[in-house]
Design an enzyme around this catalytic site. Sequence first.
Site, PDB file in Angstrom:
ATOM      1  N   HIS A   1     -13.663 -31.834  -0.116  1.00 40.44           N
ATOM      2  CA  HIS A   1     -12.676 -31.474  -1.136  1.00 40.44           C
ATOM      3  C   HIS A   1     -13.209 -31.739  -2.542  1.00 40.44           C
ATOM      4  O   HIS A   1     -12.524 -32.311  -3.392  1.00 40.44           O
ATOM      5  CB  HIS A   1     -11.362 -32.220  -0.904  1.00 40.44           C
ATOM      6  CG  HIS A   1     -10.701 -31.832   0.386  1.00 40.44           C
ATOM      7  ND1 HIS A   1      -9.591 -32.461   0.869  1.00 40.44           N
ATOM      8  CD2 HIS A   1     -11.004 -30.877   1.298  1.00 40.44           C
ATOM      9  CE1 HIS A   1      -9.226 -31.921   2.029  1.00 40.44           C
ATOM     10  NE2 HIS A   1     -10.090 -30.948   2.297  1.00 40.44           N
TER      11      HIS A   1
ATOM     12  N   LYS B   1     -12.791   9.238 -21.147  1.00 42.72           N
ATOM     13  CA  LYS B   1     -11.473   9.556 -21.691  1.00 42.72           C
ATOM     14  C   LYS B   1     -10.985  10.898 -21.170  1.00 42.72           C
ATOM     15  O   LYS B   1      -9.803  11.061 -20.841  1.00 42.72           O
ATOM     16  CB  LYS B   1     -11.527   9.583 -23.225  1.00 42.72           C
ATOM     17  CG  LYS B   1     -10.198  10.001 -23.859  1.00 42.72           C
ATOM     18  CD  LYS B   1     -10.204   9.885 -25.360  1.00 42.72           C
ATOM     19  CE  LYS B   1      -8.834  10.294 -25.924  1.00 42.72           C
ATOM     20  NZ  LYS B   1      -8.747  10.080 -27.384  1.00 42.72           N
TER      21      LYS B   1
END
Length: 529
Positions: free
Chosen positions: A281, A140
């Site tokens: 595929h 922070k």
Amino acid sequence: MTATVPIRRALISLSDKSGLEQLAAALGRAGVEIVSTGGTAAKLRELGASVRDISDLTGFPEMMDGRVKTLHPKVHGGLLAVRDNPDHVAAMDEHGIGAIDLVVVNLYPFEATVAKGAARDEIIENIDIGGPSMVRSAAKNHDHVAIVTDPADYAALVEQIERQGGTDLEFRRMLAAKAYARTAAYDSMIASWFAFADQRQAYPDTRFIVGKKAQELRYGENPHQKAALYLPMGPSTPGVAQARQVQGKELSYNNLNDANAALELAAEFRDGPPTVVIVKHANPCGVASGESLLDAWNDALACDSVSAFGGIVAVNRKLDGPTAEAICDIFTEVVVAPDADEAALAAFARKKNLRLLLTGSLPDPARGGQTVAVIAGGLLLQDRDNGTLASDMLKVVTRREPTEQELKDCLFAWTVAKHVKSNAIVYAKDGVTAGIGAGQMNRRDSARIAALKAREAAEKYGWAEPHTVGSAVASDAFFPFADGLLAAAEAGATAVIQPGGSIRDDEVIAAADEAGLAMLFTGMRHFRH
């Protein structure tokens, strides 16, 4: 606030002490005061570093088996104080709080403790409290504090200290982002353990999906889409994502997706005879079991050699040289195998662009777990389709029962159909797919397309008749009308396996009886969208 913050005091508290020797030496050369805790302090002294104990800094002893040591105002005040805020500076002076410019922390090994199967009490003890608190405080206040949570960043930290005597803002921002990602992942894994393992909730109110980026991919399904591969940070099943790439170009998004589809289907036969799966595929276009991998390859390829061009191949055992040579006769994108012998490696080495992935083992097709699909505004989660057939689930619904060979072919076709996109129809004969129809909007068309492919194969290879003649046919869901079943009968199928459950089951059964088919109901469907 200054862009470069000199490092005068560092707080180090590590579970993973790799790289500590080099880091401590660099901090020592820079004249940095090192404050440390418990085992880390002992290790630093062993390495010859000058160390100040955390209890000396706080004026308070470590207690409760180390549970309370860094949760103190002189630690968090030194981390959170905004150095150019007069009120913060005054508070520091009033309470004797010294600034901490660098925090080097990694957390208790919660994930590893769970992974080794530890008892609940040990798992709870490995939930870190002080570490994440320091990480969050330092992150922070990254305008003034550098927070390092990954030993991989030690080298960059040392380079900054040696070059400019401290850390620059851009570096601290990167470290802060990484630190919050680490604590978020850590907390999510703890929450997931409580939900799944401790509370036995399959679908908890809050669900976390956490991954670590393994690599950025060239693009997604199409060149205008970006993509990346992420690996799960918690327990997972090894698969294509963890495979060793022996050779070939970088894997693409489609390569990985198709290779996974091939591996999952090959894994269904991991305890069976030599089996080859060819995928295009994400749909199998040929699957075969045989006396050898080479036999299986030849049979799988013959099912649909057109679609196999540029496909993905997976096998259920160690690849041998003759099979590798045969695979190299056509253009193949990826080959996936548990292992490969020297002759196979040599054969593939002549195909520089072919990707060879060695997985070491095959995943368990019966394993649990969940799958995830992204929809607009949400996520869809479901249990993996790990459904398997038990003998007491099979119900003969026609007058004629299947022969022993028809039963074997029904089960083989059913296993393959589980991995074919719906609507799925699979013809199989003697452990070889004869025709596969995938992804159609109605089941009749899937049956016809699969039969068409079988006729084309017969013409190409000069067979007297398509291999659908005398075959078994599997349907991933029930036949809503008799037309799909009749299309299969026209193709020469003599046995059928399907879930049943249609309101027109009686019509379908009557059509099967009239055609002389044997038909089995499974009571289970395998939709795959």
